[in-house]
Write an enzyme that holds these catalytic residues in place. Structure first.
Site, PDB file in Angstrom:
ATOM      1  N   PHE A 174     -47.791  64.013  53.480  1.00 31.39           N
ATOM      2  CA  PHE A 174     -46.476  64.136  52.852  1.00 31.39           C
ATOM      3  C   PHE A 174     -46.550  65.249  51.796  1.00 31.39           C
ATOM      4  CE2 PHE A 174     -43.007  62.806  50.091  1.00 31.39           C
ATOM      5  CZ  PHE A 174     -42.037  62.402  51.001  1.00 31.39           C
ATOM      6  N   TYR A 224     -39.756  51.455  47.627  1.00 36.43           N
ATOM      7  CA  TYR A 224     -38.379  51.530  48.151  1.00 36.43           C
ATOM      8  C   TYR A 224     -38.339  51.649  49.664  1.00 36.43           C
ATOM      9  CZ  TYR A 224     -39.462  56.553  47.697  1.00 36.43           C
ATOM     10  OH  TYR A 224     -40.048  57.784  47.760  1.00 36.43           O
ATOM     11  N   LYS A 225     -39.522  51.669  50.308  1.00 38.86           N
ATOM     12  CA  LYS A 225     -39.553  51.744  51.769  1.00 38.86           C
ATOM     13  C   LYS A 225     -39.583  50.318  52.320  1.00 38.86           C
ATOM     14  CE  LYS A 225     -41.291  56.408  51.523  1.00 38.86           C
ATOM     15  NZ  LYS A 225     -42.432  57.313  51.465  1.00 38.86           N
ATOM     16  N   ARG A 282     -37.929  59.929  63.927  1.00 39.32           N
ATOM     17  CA  ARG A 282     -38.686  58.729  63.536  1.00 39.32           C
ATOM     18  C   ARG A 282     -37.806  57.512  63.662  1.00 39.32           C
ATOM     19  NH1 ARG A 282     -41.493  59.271  57.730  1.00 39.32           N
ATOM     20  NH2 ARG A 282     -39.322  58.880  57.243  1.00 39.32           N
ATOM     21  N   ASP A 300     -53.065  56.546  49.820  1.00 35.29           N
ATOM     22  CA  ASP A 300     -51.616  56.527  49.671  1.00 35.29           C
ATOM     23  C   ASP A 300     -51.090  55.489  50.660  1.00 35.29           C
ATOM     24  OD1 ASP A 300     -48.880  56.922  49.997  1.00 35.29           O
ATOM     25  OD2 ASP A 300     -49.019  58.984  49.274  1.00 35.29           O
TER      26      ASP A 300
HETATM   27  C1  LIG Z   1     -42.383  58.386  50.600  1.00 32.98           C
HETATM   28  C2  LIG Z   1     -43.680  59.028  50.247  1.00 32.98           C
HETATM   29  C3  LIG Z   1     -43.883  59.587  48.978  1.00 32.98           C
HETATM   30  C4  LIG Z   1     -42.741  59.614  47.994  1.00 32.98           C
HETATM   31  O1  LIG Z   1     -43.077  59.986  46.706  1.00 32.98           O
HETATM   32  P1  LIG Z   1     -41.940  59.898  45.577  1.00 32.98           P
HETATM   33  O2  LIG Z   1     -42.610  60.271  44.333  1.00 32.98           O
HETATM   34  O3  LIG Z   1     -41.392  58.515  45.613  1.00 32.98           O
HETATM   35  O4  LIG Z   1     -40.859  60.863  45.951  1.00 32.98           O
HETATM   36  C5  LIG Z   1     -45.132  60.113  48.700  1.00 32.98           C
HETATM   37  N1  LIG Z   1     -46.130  60.102  49.611  1.00 32.98           N
HETATM   38  C6  LIG Z   1     -45.952  59.580  50.858  1.00 32.98           C
HETATM   39  C7  LIG Z   1     -47.074  59.585  51.835  1.00 32.98           C
HETATM   40  C8  LIG Z   1     -44.721  59.039  51.207  1.00 32.98           C
HETATM   41  O5  LIG Z   1     -44.537  58.528  52.424  1.00 32.98           O
END
Ligand SMILES: *Cc1c(COP(=O)(O)O)cnc(C)c1O
Length: 405
Positions: free
Chosen positions: A127, A229-230, A378, A204
């Site tokens: 990400f 939030y996921k 997705r 992560d």
């Molecule tokens: C959703 C996600 C993030 C999101 O980071 P935010 O700081 O909440 O924007 C980071 N890393 C991964 C792998 C994600 O899937």
């Protein structure tokens, strides 16, 4: 035989988690919501808890609420989240800030534990926020990044990691479940490999928290972060979590040394002394409405049970793969996620011709997937809210779209 709509309805009838759908705010629109892995639906209890916190605890109790429970919320809710789905004992998890800020802290904290090492290992397809932060923290600390390029569908292999790991490695940052393909790594095995080199394993967990059971303590994980939030459904921008294994507490150092991370917050002393506990990973005043939202949403995961949630995630993704093979493969779409459910998280990614147009048409038809450049759609399946019939209808709509385009 391709499953029929009646088959999907029968799966819903037999689903022990089906009653949990009524715990959420549901509307007739959309027809199918396949993006709970980006933003989960709102649990009713979360809406109520946040409103109650704002009206009663803030509105009526005012400043007294800090002493009446707010001060310890980051670690209390961290412990509840850890018990519900991280496989971590109390005292190692806090809920605070965004995942991005927590990755920044985690990278510095990990490197601070290996001061004589000069390399960070990460994947070049992670990400974006993870990659950008690896780059900036490495630059700030004068470290070199060893980027690993994982296979899109299968993820990072042991061989690829062995190529870059050495006695120079301070820390390895990996996503447990790949945000693109859903490919899932074996946390215990990879952590053990990283430990062979006496480096730290930092995970992560954004795409696994709340949908895949974790065993952070048993797997000997050093550090971890993740989103709420996921699959945890705590609402847009809800604060993230950060885990530090007990053996590192007392020696980790992170750079945002605000008063909430100091040993005696209210002494307001002349110099900074880090708290010896997991509080050392905090920084400033807790965002209370966000943390109570995490608390309420996590309680739902705890009630449903993470093992039951995982079992349904496997069944949903299996059904999804089966329908894609039957209905979309003839039009050139392929499953870009592992076919073995043991190696897959809670979403299925498909790739195919004119994927952007297909995704746009799905949106038009009130079927909400997630699109990732250049050609990935997705399909996020959130076990507490996605029904088998909803998934069936979504793919039925999609096959008509693909046929027409
Ligand atoms: C959703 C996600 C993030 C999101 O980071 P935010 O700081 O909440 O924007 C980071 N890393 C991964 C792998 C994600 O899937």
């Amino acid at each position: 035989m391709t499953p029929t709509y009646d088959d999907a309805v029968a799966l819903d009838r037999a689903d022990p988690l089906a009653p949990f759908r009524s715990e959420f705010l549901m509307t007739d629109d959309p027809v199918a919501y396949l993006d709970g892995n980006s933003l989960g639906r709102p649990p009713l209890r979360t809406l109520e808890r946040v409103e109650q916190t704002l009206r009663h605890a803030w509105g009526e109790r005012l400043i007294r609420s800090w002493e009446e429970g707010w001060l310890d919320l980051p670690e209390q809710v961290g412990d509840r989240l850890a018990t519900a789905c991280l496989g971590a004992a109390a005292g190692q998890t806090v809920v605070a800030e965004s995942t991005s800020v927590n990755i920044f802290k985690l990278l510095h904290a990990g490197c601070s534990l290996r001061p004589d090492r000069d390399e960070i290992v990460a994947t070049d397809s992670d990400f974006p926020t993870d990659r950008y932060l690896v780059d900036s923290v490495a630059a700030a600390r004068g470290l070199t990044v060893r980027w690993v390029r994982p296979d899109l569908v299968e993820g990072v292999t042991e061989a690829a990691l062995r190529e870059v790991l050495s006695e120079r490695t301070a820390l390895v940052l990996l996503s447990h479940v790949d945000y693109r393909s859903g490919a899932m790594l074996d946390v215990g095995a990879v952590t053990a490999l990283v430990h062979e080199f006496d480096a730290l394993a930092a995970w992560d967990l954004c795409h696994s928290a709340g949908v895949v059971p974790l065993a952070l303590d048993a797997d000997d994980v050093d550090l971890a972060v993740g989103c709420t939030y996921k699959y945890l459904n705590a609402g847009p921008g809800a604060p993230a979590f950060l885990y530090v294994a007990e053996r590192h507490l007392g020696s980790v150092r992170q750079p945002i040394t605000g008063w909430w991370s100091s040993a005696d917050r209210f002494a307001m002393g002349p110099t900074y002394e880090p708290d010896p506990s997991i509080r050392a990973m905090l920084s400033g005043t807790a965002y209370v409405p966000g943390i109570v939202a995490v608390d309420a949403s996590v309680s739902l995961v705890a009630e449903a049970g993470i093992e039951a949630i995982r079992a349904k995630a496997v069944a949903l993704t299996d059904l999804c793969v089966e329908l894609v093979d039957a209905w979309l493969a003839p039009y050139g779409f392929v499953v870009a996620s592992p076919r073995d459910s043991a190696r897959r998280g809670g979403h299925v990614t498909i790739q195919g011709p004119r994927a952007r147009e297909v995704a746009d048409a799905m949106y038009e038809a009130q079927v909400i997937p997630d699109f990732r450049n250049p050609d990935m759609i997705r399909l996020g399946l959130s076990p507490l809210t996605t029904s088998y019939a909803e998934l069936w209808r979504a793919l039925d709509v999609t096959r008509r779209i693909v046929d027409a385009i």
